[in-house]
Scaffold this active site. Sequence first.
Site, PDB file in Angstrom:
ATOM      1  N   SER A   1     -28.982 -29.324  16.978  1.00  0.00           N
ATOM      2  CA  SER A   1     -28.199 -27.629  16.634  1.00  0.00           C
ATOM      3  C   SER A   1     -27.463 -27.586  16.061  1.00  0.00           C
ATOM      4  O   SER A   1     -27.913 -26.214  14.761  1.00  0.00           O
ATOM      5  CB  SER A   1     -27.979 -27.065  18.076  1.00  0.00           C
ATOM      6  OG  SER A   1     -28.881 -27.414  19.160  1.00  0.00           O
TER       7      SER A   1
ATOM      8  N   HIS B   1     -22.609 -25.722  16.803  1.00  0.00           N
ATOM      9  CA  HIS B   1     -22.654 -24.643  16.414  1.00  0.00           C
ATOM     10  C   HIS B   1     -22.356 -24.930  15.491  1.00  0.00           C
ATOM     11  O   HIS B   1     -22.625 -24.277  13.937  1.00  0.00           O
ATOM     12  CB  HIS B   1     -23.409 -23.864  16.979  1.00  0.00           C
ATOM     13  CG  HIS B   1     -24.275 -24.091  18.207  1.00  0.00           C
ATOM     14  ND1 HIS B   1     -25.125 -23.929  18.577  1.00  0.00           N
ATOM     15  CD2 HIS B   1     -25.263 -25.377  18.221  1.00  0.00           C
ATOM     16  CE1 HIS B   1     -25.679 -23.672  20.168  1.00  0.00           C
ATOM     17  NE2 HIS B   1     -26.086 -25.093  19.340  1.00  0.00           N
TER      18      HIS B   1
END
Length: 300
Positions: A204, A250
Site C-alpha cells: 500500500s 500510506h
Amino acid sequence: MDQVPGSPQEPKDARGGDGLPACYRHPDRTTGIHCTRCEKPICPDCMVSASVGFHCPDCVRSGGGTGRSATATQPRTLAGSAIAANPRLITLILMGLNVAVFIAVRAEGARLLSELGMLGRTPPGYLPQGVAEGEWYRLVTAMFLHQEIPHIAFNMLSLWWLGPPLEAALGRLRFTALYMLSGLGGSALTYLVADPAGFSLGASGAIFGLLGATAVLMRRLRYDMKPVLILLGLNLVFTFTWPNISWQAHIGGLVVGAAVAYGMVHAPRGRRNLVQAATCAVALLAIVAVVWVRTLQLVG
C-alpha cells in the site's frame, strides 16, 4: 537563424488574455497542452496522440531521423527516457513478485510472515527481532508481503491501473525507483511513529506513492485534476476510517512518491538526469536518516 517578428515560430511563448500560451502554429489559439517532447504549446488541431500525452507535428515529422542525429530524434518520454516497446513490463514484474511472495506465504504460513514483515522491535523478554535489531531488509520485504486475498487483490488492481501510465511517462528505471522509494518511505514512517512492536505488511505504501505521482504527472501535463483528487480523497478517508490499516505507510508512500515524481517530471531538460538522480538520492538519504534516528531512540 534569427526569428522575424510575425513569423510562425515566434508565438511559442506568446500569452493570451487568459494567461495561457498560444499554439506555436496558430497564434490566435491559446492552449494548456504542450508537446511532451519539445514542450511547445499545441492546440487540439496540432496534437498528435502519443503513448504519453501528445506530440507536435514538428516532433512527429522529425521522428524519422532526417536532418538530426539519432539521439536527437529518438522518441523520449516526458521524463527523458527512451520509449519502451512494452510500457507495462516493470508493472508486470512487480505484480509477479507480489503474487509469488503471496503464494509462498500461503504455503509457509506464519513463519515467513514473522521473518519478512515490517517490525520495529519486539518487547523485552521476546526473541530480538525487527529493524532496530539490524533487520533492515524488513523495510523492503514488507512491501511485497500480503496475507489475505482481498488485500493483495486490491493492491494489485491498483498497481495495474496506476503503473502502466507512469511507467510509460517515466521510463522503466525511473518508474522502478519511484515504486521502491515510495514503498521505503511508507516503511520508514511506519517505523518512526508506529508502535515498534506492531506488525505491518503490504504494497500500500508503494501504491499510494504511485497515486501521488499520478497527481503530479497529471498536473504537469495540464490534465483535469478532479478525477485523481477525488480518488486520492476517497483513499485517504478509507485510510483513516477503516480498521487495521497502517496510515503511516500510506502517508509516507504518498509524500515520497509525489516528491520523487515532481523532481522527475519538472527537471530542466539540460540537467534532467542530474536533477532526477539527485532527487532520488535525497529521498533515499532522508529515508535512511529517519530509520537511523528511530533506531537510536529504540536501542539507545
